[in-house]
Design an enzyme around this catalytic site. Sequence first.
Site, PDB file in Angstrom:
ATOM      1  N   LYS A 117       1.238  -1.195   0.077  1.00  0.00           N
ATOM      2  CA  LYS A 117      -0.051  -0.254   0.476  1.00  0.00           C
ATOM      3  C   LYS A 117       0.556   1.254  -0.094  1.00  0.00           C
ATOM      4  CE  LYS A 117      -2.863  -2.682   0.308  1.00  0.00           C
ATOM      5  NZ  LYS A 117      -4.018  -3.127  -1.115  1.00  0.00           N
ATOM      6  N   GLU A 201      -1.652   7.260   7.747  1.00  0.00           N
ATOM      7  CA  GLU A 201      -3.521   8.282   7.298  1.00  0.00           C
ATOM      8  C   GLU A 201      -4.042   8.915   8.193  1.00  0.00           C
ATOM      9  OE1 GLU A 201      -4.771   6.299   4.816  1.00  0.00           O
ATOM     10  OE2 GLU A 201      -3.676   6.036   3.201  1.00  0.00           O
ATOM     11  N   ARG A 293      -8.442  -7.573  -9.280  1.00  0.00           N
ATOM     12  CA  ARG A 293      -9.371  -8.551  -9.993  1.00  0.00           C
ATOM     13  C   ARG A 293     -10.476  -8.303  -9.632  1.00  0.00           C
ATOM     14  NH1 ARG A 293      -9.818  -7.816  -3.819  1.00  0.00           N
ATOM     15  NH2 ARG A 293     -11.686  -6.981  -3.702  1.00  0.00           N
TER      16      ARG A 293
HETATM   17  C1  MV4 Z   1      -9.205   4.833   5.124  1.00  0.00           C
HETATM   18  C2  MV4 Z   1     -10.637   5.562   6.307  1.00  0.00           C
HETATM   19  C3  MV4 Z   1     -10.679   6.469   6.968  1.00  0.00           C
HETATM   20  N1  MV4 Z   1      -9.584   7.208   6.488  1.00  0.00           N
HETATM   21  N2  MV4 Z   1      -8.260   5.332   5.333  1.00  0.00           N
HETATM   22  C4  MV4 Z   1     -10.774  -0.351   5.054  1.00  0.00           C
HETATM   23  C5  MV4 Z   1     -10.447  -0.794   3.258  1.00  0.00           C
HETATM   24  C6  MV4 Z   1      -9.843  -0.271   3.440  1.00  0.00           C
HETATM   25  N3  MV4 Z   1      -9.710  -0.414   1.575  1.00  0.00           N
HETATM   26  C7  MV4 Z   1      -9.126   0.798   3.635  1.00  0.00           C
HETATM   27  N4  MV4 Z   1     -10.375   1.046   4.313  1.00  0.00           N
HETATM   28  C8  MV4 Z   1     -10.030   2.630   4.738  1.00  0.00           C
HETATM   29  N5  MV4 Z   1      -9.140   3.140   4.834  1.00  0.00           N
HETATM   30  C9  MV4 Z   1      -8.609   6.656   5.773  1.00  0.00           C
HETATM   31  N6  MV4 Z   1      -7.499   7.335   5.702  1.00  0.00           N
HETATM   32  C10 MV4 Z   1     -11.055   3.691   5.994  1.00  0.00           C
HETATM   33  C11 MV4 Z   1     -11.854   2.975   5.936  1.00  0.00           C
HETATM   34  C12 MV4 Z   1     -12.536   2.202   5.929  1.00  0.00           C
HETATM   35  C13 MV4 Z   1     -13.435   2.069   4.888  1.00  0.00           C
HETATM   36  C14 MV4 Z   1     -13.652   1.837   3.533  1.00  0.00           C
HETATM   37  C15 MV4 Z   1     -14.198   1.219   2.594  1.00  0.00           C
HETATM   38  C16 MV4 Z   1     -15.566   0.556   2.982  1.00  0.00           C
HETATM   39  C17 MV4 Z   1     -15.848   0.363   3.881  1.00  0.00           C
HETATM   40  C18 MV4 Z   1     -14.490   0.599   5.178  1.00  0.00           C
HETATM   41  C19 MV4 Z   1     -14.954   0.713   6.564  1.00  0.00           C
HETATM   42  C20 MV4 Z   1     -13.835   1.326   7.764  1.00  0.00           C
HETATM   43  C21 MV4 Z   1     -13.316   2.019   7.278  1.00  0.00           C
END
Ligand code: MV4
Length: 508
Positions: A117, A201, A293
């Site tokens: 990442k 982050e 994917r």
């Molecule tokens: C985040 C975030 C808030 N702020 N990054 C969760 C899955 C992964 N793809 C990254 N994720 C998140 N990263 C920052 N800087 C919140 C999430 C996140 C989330 C993102 C997409 C869909 C569902 C989620 C559920 C919890 C947290």
Amino acid sequence: MSKPRLLIANRGEIACRIIRGAREEGWHSIAVYSEADATTPHVLMADEAHLLGPAAVHESYLNLEQIHRVIRETGATHLHPGYGFFSENPDFVESVTNAGVKMVGPSADAIRAMGDKVAARDAAEKAKVPLVPGSPPLPADPAVAIDYAESIGYPVLIKAAFGGGGKGMRLCHNRKELEGALELTRGEAGRSFGNDTIFVEKALLRARHVEIQLLCDSHGNGVYLGERECSIQRRHQKLVEETPCTVLKPETRKQMGEAAVRLALDIGYENAATVEFLLDDDGQPYFLEMNTRLQVEHPITEMVTGIDLVRAQLRIAQGETLPWKQEDIQPEGAAIECRIIAEDAAAGFLPASGPIHHVRFPEGLGVRNDVGFDSGGEVSVYYDSMIGKLITWGRDREEARQRMLRALDEYVIEGVRTNIDFQKWMLAHPDFIAGNTYTRYLDEHFKPEYLDRPDLDELARAIAAVAAYRERVGVGGPVQASGRGAVAADPHAPRVTAWKRGMSWSGR
Ligand code: MV4
């Protein structure tokens, strides 16, 4: 040229989906299965099927030697990994490629590049993709993390470089929490991902999850196929996805789409990909990660674009040039997907398993049902509890939503508990109707007690069972509920239909 021979290294609904695409392309399809899946639909649909081993995934769908054996025995020329299992495992891709089989998907290098990442953020930055403010990899000295967090402001998320999909993340609201969490997260990262690199982050907490679908060919061409909003989720399991996103401005869609294509072409990406963003309250997008994917929720994109993503993947794998320019991609209408999950809401959403005695699938205009089970099957404890996806299309969002409620009402699964009642609750909720969704929505708004009372559900089922029995044995006249349960009613009285009792025609 002889027929390509496609091995589908997966099971369930996605294996069925891929077999359909292969058949329409005129490819020969080769299924693999575990002892638990010997009579499941993907096995019956494929041109041929081969046993991998016992039910446990490491003995079957995650058994590299067995998959290589099937490759050798069948002369497979191509392999589609679906999602999950080996789909984002670069070592798997390498070993299959070295065996002379063409992957329907990206190269091992592309998967590796996006699996890290921190490297993905660097590549995104180079491609001018808007990013969440974040740090480089953190050294052991906690002072560096604290200084960084204080420069961007709390709350922050500590993330594992080799995590993703929500694994290996920790939220910190202040310095004290950050100090306490750094070494914990690093330790978990090392144990879970074999690499303890972590970074921080800025945490965006009221954001929506909006992702862009891409297709890239092997000649340096790429297009974006619009977005999917996937904010309705619990514990990183998406439950409802829709397109278009209700709040995305056309210029933001274009900005995100073009940025996502730039990122993919920069890294020489081939085949389907999804670029995930958070969309904040101001409508600003921030890159999160790239999924290398075909995703579970791809059908809603297919419904609005009319493009068969699996067939596109197969043609890309054969070296064909994308037949579309960006301006050819013109999504129409709206689509919603509800994931059908075998789980027990009352028992803390534990996965449910057991025999499926009887099913009735929804049908009708604008309804698509992607499943990998049938009556007489079984939901096994060994595999994912997502057993199907119900997708509806409408000329606008409200038409798709009402169609979804109607289709959910038609859906019957007897034998295992499912989240169908949850989906009815969600799709009828004023916040869903208004499009007020964000990633923490369910954490803040949903309690299992909100679902229908199971005692009433039992009565409804008893009435339906008696009615079905009387119909089968040819006893005339309607049945109605009374204090003593279901009894025969006056045959001359107007029928009180299931709909009027507040149930569906299927008796639920
Ligand atoms: C985040 C975030 C808030 N702020 N990054 C969760 C899955 C992964 N793809 C990254 N994720 C998140 N990263 C920052 N800087 C919140 C999430 C996140 C989330 C993102 C997409 C869909 C569902 C989620 C559920 C919890 C947290």
